[in-house]
Scaffold this active site. Structure first.
Site, mmCIF file in Angstrom:
data_model
loop_
_atom_site.group_PDB
_atom_site.id
_atom_site.type_symbol
_atom_site.label_atom_id
_atom_site.label_comp_id
_atom_site.label_asym_id
_atom_site.label_seq_id
_atom_site.Cartn_x
_atom_site.Cartn_y
_atom_site.Cartn_z
ATOM 1 N N CYS A 13 70.143 134.637 33.478
ATOM 2 C CA CYS A 13 68.946 134.196 34.207
ATOM 3 C C CYS A 13 68.949 134.587 35.677
ATOM 4 O O CYS A 13 68.119 135.380 36.121
ATOM 5 C CB CYS A 13 68.795 132.673 34.093
ATOM 6 S SG CYS A 13 68.238 132.102 32.487
ATOM 7 N N LEU A 14 69.863 134.013 36.451
ATOM 8 C CA LEU A 14 69.771 134.097 37.909
ATOM 9 C C LEU A 14 69.780 135.518 38.464
ATOM 10 O O LEU A 14 69.032 135.811 39.399
ATOM 11 C CB LEU A 14 70.886 133.264 38.556
ATOM 12 C CG LEU A 14 70.851 131.760 38.285
ATOM 13 C CD1 LEU A 14 71.892 131.045 39.141
ATOM 14 C CD2 LEU A 14 69.475 131.182 38.570
#
Length: 419
Positions: free
Chosen positions: A257-258
């Site tokens: 994600c990040l």
């Protein structure tokens, strides 16, 4: 009733387990035939889904590579990867391919929900046309919504069942129907006014973390140069009971994600003649952290009159976070790459990662790894590893996670501290 799930990875398979465990039949579809065959045998490829859990609901689950098997499902949840390409632009191939395939098999009355993280407008502008190739109308003949996944691998305090579920439908009725589906496995459902709101909410969550991690990483680099202990600074600031949220520096960001999601919004923003400079700067800072960490390693070796070339460097932890074996976007991989390029003999110990084939490395027993080590570097602090004992026994150590900051060992160098 039955629930169809497209994509049986870190998001789709745990979601399938949740529905099956409350007595709902699940039809899981994935284009990876090997993965499907393993699931049929009761073998899970996802750490958060032990074989025993899968086997406990196998009678309620069917796994297939054929989209046509989803025709009779009440709802279909799309959980396919949405990575970035080599130019750091959205790679929607798996998502668009799934939508095209579904356009040939969906029927009237079904509920279609996209969970894959993407930019605002994807559900309406991309999925609607492809699904309507079926001859059915989105929001009329079938319900369509976006509900962002919020999976955090390895986490047990917040699960799919206990984490609030955001749902934004193409119409109010779409939102209502999708919310009813998730209400069967989620304790809290949060309806929002549109798919775009739900899509952007997911990006905000991850951009918030990315920006704050970048901020504390930049301060750690500055503190290192100023000979200020960043960990003591963070501890002090954290005593404020309002207006401050603790973030800690590290070797960079990893995971599914990040390091990826913020760039979905920056790409989309360019279509509106808008430059997301703040978000892109955060990404730049975080991507530079492995380089800074390698400089710390070089300085530590230099302090004992050694060069990186020819030194035996033991990397402790190569997954992107403690307690899991996921190496996607792990900063450890870049650190190893940079060390190898500088001529270091790199070995690693990670009880969760058996091998790194692309780097020609396999997991080493800890004792064997430490034999003749010139330096040990803590990249990911896995539970159950005695990091304090390691740095005491190593000739010199670099702690990139701050897990040994209570020690007064003169041989330890820490991120955000000049010594």
């Amino acid at each position: 009733m039955s629930i169809g799930i497209v994509g049986l990875g870190y998001v789709g398979l745990p979601l399938a387990m949740e529905f099956a465990e409350v007595g709902i039949d699940v039809i899981g579809v994935d284009i990876d035939a090997g993965k499907v065959a393993g699931l049929r045998r009761g073998h899970s490829h996802i750490e958060d889904v032990p074989d025993a859990r899968l086997q406990g609901v196998l009678e309620r689950c069917s796994f297939s590579t054929r989209f046509v098997d989803l025709h009779d499902a009440e709802a279909i949840l799309i959980c396919v990867p949405t990575p970035l390409n080599a130019n750091r632009e959205p790679e929607l191939g798996p998502l668009l391919g799934s939508a095209r395939a579904l356009g040939g098999v969906i029927r009237s009355g079904q509920i279609i929900v996209l969970e894959s993280t993407t930019f605002p407008g994807t559900t309406r502008d991309y999925l609607v046309p492809l699904l309507e190739e079926s001859g059915l109308r989105a929001g009329v003949d079938f319900a369509l919504a976006f509900s962002p996944e919020r999976v955090d691998p390895g986490r047990t305090d917040y699960t799919i069942a206990t984490t609030p579920k955001i749902v934004g439908g193409l119409t109010p009725r779409c939102t209502e129907l999708a919310a009813e589906v998730y209400g069967r496995v989620c304790s809290t459902v949060v309806p929002v006014g549109s798919p775009e709101t739900a899509e952007m909410a997911k990006l905000l969550e991850n951009i918030f973390r990315s920006v704050n991690i970048a901020l504390v990483n930049e301060l750690a680099m500055l503190a290192d140069r100023m000979n200020v202990d960043i960990w003591e600074v963070i501890d002090a600031a954290s005593t404020k009971p309002f207006g401050f949220m603790r973030f800690e520096p590290g070797p960079g960001m990893g995971g599914h994600c990040l390091p990826v999601d913020p760039f979905y919004l920056t790409w989309r923003a360019r279509e509106f003649d808008f430059a997301t400079e703040f978000i892109e700067l955060a990404g730049k800072v975080n991507k530079q952290m492995p380089y800074f960490c390698v400089e710390k390693i070089e300085q530590a070796l230099n302090d004992v009159s050694k060069s990186v070339r020819g030194s035996r460097v033991v990397v402790l932890g190569v997954s992107y976070k403690p307690g899991v074996g996921d190496i996607r976007e792990s900063p450890a991989l870049k650190i190893i790459e940079l060390l190898q390029a500088r001529g270091a003999e790199v070995v690693y110990h990670d009880p969760y990662v058996a091998e790194l084939p692309s780097m020609g490395l396999v997991n080493s027993d800890l004792d064997a790894a430490m034999v003749a080590a010139d330096l040990a570097v803590i990249v990911t602090a896995h539970p159950g590893v005695d990091h304090e004992q390691i740095v005491r026994s190593a000739p010199i150590a670099v702690d990139l996670r701050g897990v040994t900051r209570g020690l007064q060992e003169p041989t330890v160098r820490q991120l955000g501290r000049a010594r």
